[in-house]
Design an enzyme around this catalytic site. Structure first.
Site, PDB file in Angstrom:
ATOM      1  N   THR A 196       1.899 -11.539  -3.280  1.00 55.60           N
ATOM      2  CA  THR A 196       1.877 -10.467  -4.116  1.00 55.60           C
ATOM      3  C   THR A 196       2.792  -9.494  -3.416  1.00 55.60           C
ATOM      4  O   THR A 196       2.738  -9.118  -2.138  1.00 55.60           O
ATOM      5  CB  THR A 196       0.607  -9.684  -4.470  1.00 55.60           C
ATOM      6  OG1 THR A 196       0.743  -8.890  -5.507  1.00 55.60           O
ATOM      7  CG2 THR A 196       0.126  -8.965  -3.438  1.00 55.60           C
TER       8      THR A 196
ATOM      9  N   CYS B  65      -2.005   0.286  -3.538  1.00 53.50           N
ATOM     10  CA  CYS B  65      -2.857  -0.869  -3.972  1.00 53.50           C
ATOM     11  C   CYS B  65      -3.229  -1.676  -2.904  1.00 53.50           C
ATOM     12  O   CYS B  65      -2.512  -1.761  -1.792  1.00 53.50           O
ATOM     13  CB  CYS B  65      -2.294  -1.670  -5.144  1.00 53.50           C
ATOM     14  SG  CYS B  65      -1.452  -0.853  -6.616  1.00 53.50           S
TER      15      CYS B  65
ATOM     16  N   HIS C 295      -4.761  -8.313  -6.550  1.00 54.97           N
ATOM     17  CA  HIS C 295      -3.950  -7.165  -6.482  1.00 54.97           C
ATOM     18  C   HIS C 295      -4.625  -5.991  -7.243  1.00 54.97           C
ATOM     19  O   HIS C 295      -4.643  -5.669  -8.107  1.00 54.97           O
ATOM     20  CB  HIS C 295      -2.480  -7.266  -7.106  1.00 54.97           C
ATOM     21  CG  HIS C 295      -1.370  -5.971  -6.834  1.00 54.97           C
ATOM     22  ND1 HIS C 295      -0.315  -6.377  -6.343  1.00 54.97           N
ATOM     23  CD2 HIS C 295      -1.715  -4.898  -6.689  1.00 54.97           C
ATOM     24  CE1 HIS C 295       0.251  -5.342  -6.230  1.00 54.97           C
ATOM     25  NE2 HIS C 295      -0.513  -4.180  -6.573  1.00 54.97           N
TER      26      HIS C 295
END
Lengths: 165, 211
Positions: free
Chosen positions: A26, A32, A49
């Protein structure tokens, strides 16, 4: 014949499960948090995520479970176990939760990185999944890659170089 | 279903006009600052998924330099002024006349960062002033913050508030640039991301009917 390493891309507020020899990836984690849960002996792993700490923050009826720490971790576990992962063997690695901008305002949304990390840790603890490694906080973005084969999480940053946990 | 999927063409045009007015004013400010001609592209209003939002600046991993500020007041939202590291260097070179500033190796010289900060401040300030005058909505920008990092990490910061409501973002995107296609030219994107509750206020202030 050598198996080819496929990179499985996990988007924002997204979640994927993969097996060896694939790599879960990711990109551009800011506040995040990237959560990896895996069963290493079975070579089975999932990555989420996570964008927000708590599904009660939502203001709509429709809930994207992959967006919130609590629901995403539950979903990761369910999916892994459905694919044959053993609950007792599950381990986790996490990265992200930075504070990208420093603001004097005390707006809660601006502290979301810290809150995401806290929420992820709490949920994993409640689910009795040990966190074997983490790289969280700071103020830089991260791209993470999890090799299901080795169980290593590679972290790349713009300003702070690369590391592996 | 979120309101975002239900915007009428007329409402989208209104949002474009907002980009037009804001960026027009900012382009004028930049033109005065650099004493050269600055053009503005026709604004676009895009409704994008979070991942598509990152694609607008070249993907989540692309390194960008960005000035970010929160808009407080009656119609809250987030605002970015985004440019590439090369363009950021150009800015500093042109203003200081010193060609040595570079984003290649940290730590970056204080003076260069300070200049970029100030440019962002002036441009975002003039954008918002125009917007506020046009809509008569009280908008108070926070002190801008400057950072260089991956686009995903930066832009997602502006998606937090609306992500509680939707998986899509409405982005008012305006590019201002020097005429010509040379890479050395100044170019930058303005992204305005109103918070979900702000749309109603903006439309009401401009006399555009809601649903």
């Amino acid at each position: 014949m050598n198996a080819v390493n496929q990179v499985v891309k996990v988007g924002i507020a997204d979640l994927k499960i993969a097996t060896t020899p694939d790599i879960l990836r990711t990109t551009g984690l800011g506040s995040c948090v990237g959560v990896v849960i895996y069963d290493l002996p079975l070579k089975l792993a999932g990555m989420a995520h996570v964008m927000l700490p708590d599904s009660t923050l939502t203001r709509t009826g429709e809930l994207n479970k992959m967006k919130y720490a609590d629901t995403a971790i539950d979903m990761l576990m369910e999916k892994l176990i459905a694919q044959g992962a053993r609950k007792f063997a599950l381990k986790a690695k996490i990265a992200g939760g930075a504070q990208m901008f420093s603001f004097s305002t005390s707006s809660d949304m601006m502290r979301v990185g810290t809150r995401n990390v806290e929420a992820v840790i709490t949920r994993l603890k409640d689910s009795r999944i040990p966190i074997v490694a983490q790289e969280v906080g700071g103020n830089n973005g991260r791209t993470i890659e999890f090799s299901i084969d080795t169980g290593k999480l590679k972290i790349r940053t713009v300003n702070m170089g690369e590391s592996e946990i | 279903m979120s309101f975002i999927e239900n915007l009428s063409n007329y409402q989208l045009d209104t949002l474009k006009e907002i980009g037009n007015i804001g960026a027009g004013n900012a382009a004028t400010a930049l033109s005065k600052l650099l004493d050269r001609k600055i053009d503005m592209k026709t604004p676009s209003v895009r409704i994008t998924s979070f991942d598509e939002t990152m694609e607008m600046v070249g993907g989540a991993e692309t390194v960008i330099v960005s000035v970010f500020l929160r808009i407080e007041g009656e119609a809250p939202g987030s605002m970015f002024y985004v440019f590439s590291p090369e363009q950021a260097e150009q800015f500093v070179h042109q203003i200081t006349g010193n060609e040595e500033f570079s984003f290649a190796n940290p730590p970056y010289p204080e003076m260069g960062l300070s200049i970029l900060h100030e440019i962002g401040n002036i441009l975002a300030g003039s954008y918002l002033t125009a917007l506020s005058d046009f809509t008569l909505i009280n908008m108070q920008p926070s002190v801008p913050s400057l950072t260089m990092d991956m686009a995903g990490a930066i832009i997602s910061e502006g998606l937090m508030e609306l992500s509680r409501e939707s998986d899509y973002a409405i982005i008012i995107d305006t590019t201002i640039q020097e005429p010509g296609a040379d890479k050395q030219n100044i170019q930058g994107h303005f992204f305005l991301l109103p918070d979900p509750e702000s749309f109603e206020k903006i439309f009401a202030a401009l006399g555009v009917d809601g649903q």
